[in-house]
Motif scaffolding. Structure first.
Motif, PDB file in Angstrom:
ATOM      1  N   GLU A 150       0.537  -1.443  -0.437  1.00 17.20           N
ATOM      2  CA  GLU A 150      -0.031   0.224  -0.010  1.00 17.20           C
ATOM      3  C   GLU A 150       0.877   2.040   0.198  1.00 17.20           C
ATOM      4  O   GLU A 150       0.835   2.084  -0.668  1.00 17.20           O
ATOM      5  CB  GLU A 150      -0.442   0.219   0.917  1.00 17.20           C
ATOM      6  N   LYS A 151       2.101   1.233   0.483  1.00 17.92           N
ATOM      7  CA  LYS A 151       2.742   2.433   0.628  1.00 17.92           C
ATOM      8  C   LYS A 151       3.192   2.739  -0.943  1.00 17.92           C
ATOM      9  O   LYS A 151       3.302   3.674  -0.583  1.00 17.92           O
ATOM     10  CB  LYS A 151       4.147   2.075   2.135  1.00 17.92           C
ATOM     11  N   ALA A 152       3.312   1.429  -0.539  1.00 11.21           N
ATOM     12  CA  ALA A 152       4.924   1.812  -2.776  1.00 11.21           C
ATOM     13  C   ALA A 152       3.430   2.179  -3.783  1.00 11.21           C
ATOM     14  O   ALA A 152       3.839   2.586  -4.429  1.00 11.21           O
ATOM     15  CB  ALA A 152       5.153   0.272  -2.941  1.00 11.21           C
ATOM     16  N   SER A 153       2.303   1.651  -3.270  1.00  7.10           N
ATOM     17  CA  SER A 153       1.516   2.528  -4.015  1.00  7.10           C
ATOM     18  C   SER A 153       0.911   3.502  -4.136  1.00  7.10           C
ATOM     19  O   SER A 153       0.775   4.564  -4.802  1.00  7.10           O
ATOM     20  CB  SER A 153       0.252   1.219  -3.895  1.00  7.10           C
ATOM     21  N   LYS A 154       0.564   4.529  -3.003  1.00  6.86           N
ATOM     22  CA  LYS A 154       0.605   5.410  -2.636  1.00  6.86           C
ATOM     23  C   LYS A 154       1.821   6.095  -3.409  1.00  6.86           C
ATOM     24  O   LYS A 154       2.255   7.171  -3.703  1.00  6.86           O
ATOM     25  CB  LYS A 154       0.281   5.877  -1.364  1.00  6.86           C
ATOM     26  N   GLN A 155       3.053   5.945  -2.642  1.00 13.09           N
ATOM     27  CA  GLN A 155       4.329   6.030  -3.446  1.00 13.09           C
ATOM     28  C   GLN A 155       4.369   6.640  -4.539  1.00 13.09           C
ATOM     29  O   GLN A 155       4.190   7.598  -5.617  1.00 13.09           O
ATOM     30  CB  GLN A 155       5.658   6.052  -2.287  1.00 13.09           C
ATOM     31  N   ALA A 156       4.141   5.592  -5.831  1.00 16.41           N
ATOM     32  CA  ALA A 156       4.060   5.243  -7.355  1.00 16.41           C
ATOM     33  C   ALA A 156       3.404   6.375  -7.661  1.00 16.41           C
ATOM     34  O   ALA A 156       3.207   6.926  -8.740  1.00 16.41           O
ATOM     35  CB  ALA A 156       3.881   4.315  -7.550  1.00 16.41           C
ATOM     36  N   HIS A 157       1.696   6.391  -7.213  1.00 15.34           N
ATOM     37  CA  HIS A 157       1.132   7.267  -7.339  1.00 15.34           C
ATOM     38  C   HIS A 157       0.609   8.629  -6.989  1.00 15.34           C
ATOM     39  O   HIS A 157       0.758   9.498  -8.354  1.00 15.34           O
ATOM     40  CB  HIS A 157      -0.412   7.544  -7.211  1.00 15.34           C
ATOM     41  N   LYS A 158       1.488   9.331  -5.643  1.00 15.11           N
ATOM     42  CA  LYS A 158       2.230  10.091  -6.010  1.00 15.11           C
ATOM     43  C   LYS A 158       3.550  11.050  -6.665  1.00 15.11           C
ATOM     44  O   LYS A 158       3.029  11.603  -7.165  1.00 15.11           O
ATOM     45  CB  LYS A 158       2.683  10.346  -4.660  1.00 15.11           C
ATOM     46  N   ALA A 159       4.676  10.048  -7.305  1.00 15.87           N
ATOM     47  CA  ALA A 159       5.318  10.490  -8.068  1.00 15.87           C
ATOM     48  C   ALA A 159       4.532  10.688  -9.600  1.00 15.87           C
ATOM     49  O   ALA A 159       5.271  11.252 -10.024  1.00 15.87           O
ATOM     50  CB  ALA A 159       6.536   9.114  -8.253  1.00 15.87           C
ATOM     51  N   THR A 160       3.879   9.753  -9.586  1.00 13.54           N
ATOM     52  CA  THR A 160       3.345   9.498 -11.257  1.00 13.54           C
ATOM     53  C   THR A 160       2.932  10.936 -11.491  1.00 13.54           C
ATOM     54  O   THR A 160       1.879  11.936 -12.572  1.00 13.54           O
ATOM     55  CB  THR A 160       2.352   8.686 -12.026  1.00 13.54           C
ATOM     56  N   GLY A 161       1.602  11.224  -9.496  1.00  9.66           N
ATOM     57  CA  GLY A 161       0.749  11.996 -10.126  1.00  9.66           C
ATOM     58  C   GLY A 161       1.991  13.344 -10.510  1.00  9.66           C
ATOM     59  O   GLY A 161       1.406  14.365 -10.531  1.00  9.66           O
ATOM     60  N   LYS A 162       2.953  14.184  -9.751  1.00  8.63           N
ATOM     61  CA  LYS A 162       3.771  15.054  -9.867  1.00  8.63           C
ATOM     62  C   LYS A 162       4.218  14.912 -11.057  1.00  8.63           C
ATOM     63  O   LYS A 162       4.832  16.545 -11.919  1.00  8.63           O
ATOM     64  CB  LYS A 162       5.129  15.061  -8.924  1.00  8.63           C
ATOM     65  N   ALA A 163       4.675  14.245 -11.737  1.00  6.82           N
ATOM     66  CA  ALA A 163       5.563  13.573 -12.939  1.00  6.82           C
ATOM     67  C   ALA A 163       4.807  13.952 -13.894  1.00  6.82           C
ATOM     68  O   ALA A 163       4.140  15.060 -15.004  1.00  6.82           O
ATOM     69  CB  ALA A 163       5.591  12.257 -13.579  1.00  6.82           C
ATOM     70  N   GLY A 164       2.910  13.386 -13.872  1.00  9.07           N
ATOM     71  CA  GLY A 164       1.565  13.901 -15.352  1.00  9.07           C
ATOM     72  C   GLY A 164       1.590  16.100 -14.808  1.00  9.07           C
ATOM     73  O   GLY A 164       1.690  15.680 -16.247  1.00  9.07           O
ATOM     74  N   LYS A 165       1.751  16.112 -13.821  1.00  6.47           N
ATOM     75  CA  LYS A 165       1.528  17.431 -13.539  1.00  6.47           C
ATOM     76  C   LYS A 165       2.787  18.908 -14.426  1.00  6.47           C
ATOM     77  O   LYS A 165       2.251  19.038 -15.009  1.00  6.47           O
ATOM     78  CB  LYS A 165       1.302  18.824 -12.067  1.00  6.47           C
ATOM     79  N   ARG A 166       3.980  18.122 -13.798  1.00  8.82           N
ATOM     80  CA  ARG A 166       4.481  18.320 -14.631  1.00  8.82           C
ATOM     81  C   ARG A 166       5.524  18.541 -16.636  1.00  8.82           C
ATOM     82  O   ARG A 166       5.267  19.651 -17.130  1.00  8.82           O
ATOM     83  CB  ARG A 166       6.166  18.506 -14.579  1.00  8.82           C
ATOM     84  N   ALA A 167       4.268  17.045 -17.032  1.00  2.70           N
ATOM     85  CA  ALA A 167       4.253  17.353 -18.395  1.00  2.70           C
ATOM     86  C   ALA A 167       3.204  17.838 -18.930  1.00  2.70           C
ATOM     87  O   ALA A 167       3.729  18.083 -20.090  1.00  2.70           O
ATOM     88  CB  ALA A 167       3.543  15.809 -18.872  1.00  2.70           C
ATOM     89  N   HIS A 168       1.929  18.166 -18.127  1.00  2.00           N
ATOM     90  CA  HIS A 168       0.862  18.715 -18.142  1.00  2.00           C
ATOM     91  C   HIS A 168       1.426  20.261 -18.416  1.00  2.00           C
ATOM     92  O   HIS A 168       0.615  20.685 -19.956  1.00  2.00           O
ATOM     93  CB  HIS A 168      -0.627  18.268 -17.942  1.00  2.00           C
ATOM     94  N   LYS A 169       2.410  21.026 -17.328  1.00  2.94           N
ATOM     95  CA  LYS A 169       2.475  22.132 -17.626  1.00  2.94           C
ATOM     96  C   LYS A 169       3.559  22.230 -19.322  1.00  2.94           C
ATOM     97  O   LYS A 169       3.900  23.093 -19.789  1.00  2.94           O
ATOM     98  CB  LYS A 169       3.220  22.477 -16.320  1.00  2.94           C
ATOM     99  N   ALA A 170       4.578  21.572 -18.834  1.00  2.67           N
ATOM    100  CA  ALA A 170       5.915  21.811 -19.842  1.00  2.67           C
ATOM    101  C   ALA A 170       4.595  21.648 -21.234  1.00  2.67           C
ATOM    102  O   ALA A 170       4.640  21.759 -22.497  1.00  2.67           O
ATOM    103  CB  ALA A 170       6.701  20.446 -19.954  1.00  2.67           C
ATOM    104  N   SER A 171       3.494  20.583 -21.615  1.00  2.00           N
ATOM    105  CA  SER A 171       3.178  20.886 -22.733  1.00  2.00           C
ATOM    106  C   SER A 171       2.223  22.226 -23.186  1.00  2.00           C
ATOM    107  O   SER A 171       1.749  22.480 -24.120  1.00  2.00           O
ATOM    108  CB  SER A 171       1.544  19.879 -22.744  1.00  2.00           C
ATOM    109  N   LYS A 172       1.328  22.751 -22.070  1.00  2.00           N
ATOM    110  CA  LYS A 172       1.463  24.400 -22.552  1.00  2.00           C
ATOM    111  C   LYS A 172       1.915  24.880 -22.378  1.00  2.00           C
ATOM    112  O   LYS A 172       1.333  25.265 -23.898  1.00  2.00           O
ATOM    113  CB  LYS A 172       0.785  24.314 -20.619  1.00  2.00           C
ATOM    114  N   GLN A 173       2.894  25.357 -21.830  1.00  2.00           N
ATOM    115  CA  GLN A 173       4.107  25.884 -22.415  1.00  2.00           C
ATOM    116  C   GLN A 173       4.861  25.876 -23.948  1.00  2.00           C
ATOM    117  O   GLN A 173       4.714  26.675 -24.762  1.00  2.00           O
ATOM    118  CB  GLN A 173       5.239  25.254 -21.413  1.00  2.00           C
TER     119      GLN A 173
END
Length: 187
Positions: A150-173
């Protein structure tokens, strides 16, 4: 309080196995003779066993005695108590069935004695099951595994969430820069 109980109860439970193992090792031939009826039944199927598996009754009694001595000593010393308890259960069940077949006794007094020994050994199995299940207050392996997953799953979700936000922001730029570049080009 429970620590003291464990330190007293485990050696008390282990004592009968250590003593019985030493006795069986010293008198392996006699124990093999007592176990022979059961071993003969198993021996009929021994052609299906690999050659490395011993089928000689004296050797089997000595192996069983070694398991009882080693696992009993480990349990008494509180080393690998769960594993040693399981090893003792694995040793005690066939020994009980071979050594105390009360259902075959003709004499009522002998039948009574064999039944008492069988029930005593069943009680020992009960004590060993409790020892095998005792996690000494720590969470079980299953709980720790689920918790880690469960802890690994939460960390993976959190990591992919941050990466997804960065990718979305980069795409907008990139889109904004591309739109600006298109507007700056002469038509």
């Amino acid at each position: 309080m429970t620590v003291i109980l464990r330190r007293l109860a485990r050696p008390m439970l282990a004592g009968i196995f250590i003593y019985g193992g030493i006795n069986a090792f010293k008198q392996a031939e006699g124990h093999a003779e007592a176990a022979r009826p059961v071993l003969d039944k198993v021996g009929e199927r021994s052609d299906k066993l690999p050659d490395a598996v011993p089928t000689d009754p004296v050797t089997l009694v000595k192996i069983d005695a070694g398991v009882k001595i080693a696992a009993g000593t480990l349990l008494a010393l509180n080393k690998f108590p769960r594993l040693s308890s399981l090893a003792l259960i694995g040793s005690l069940v066939p020994t009980t069935l071979a050594g105390h077949p009360f259902w075959e006794a003709k004499d009522p007094q002998e039948k009574q004695q064999q039944l008492i020994h069988l029930l005593k050994n069943a009680g020992l199995v009960g004590g060993l099951l409790i020892a095998a299940a005792d996690t000494e207050g720590r969470p079980s392996v299953g709980w720790r595994t689920r918790h880690a997953a469960e802890k690994a799953s939460k960390q993976a979700h959190k990591a992919t969430g941050k990466a997804g936000k960065r990718a979305h922001k980069a795409s907008k730029q990139i889109q904004s820069t591309a739109a600006s570049a298109r507007g700056a080009l002469p038509v």
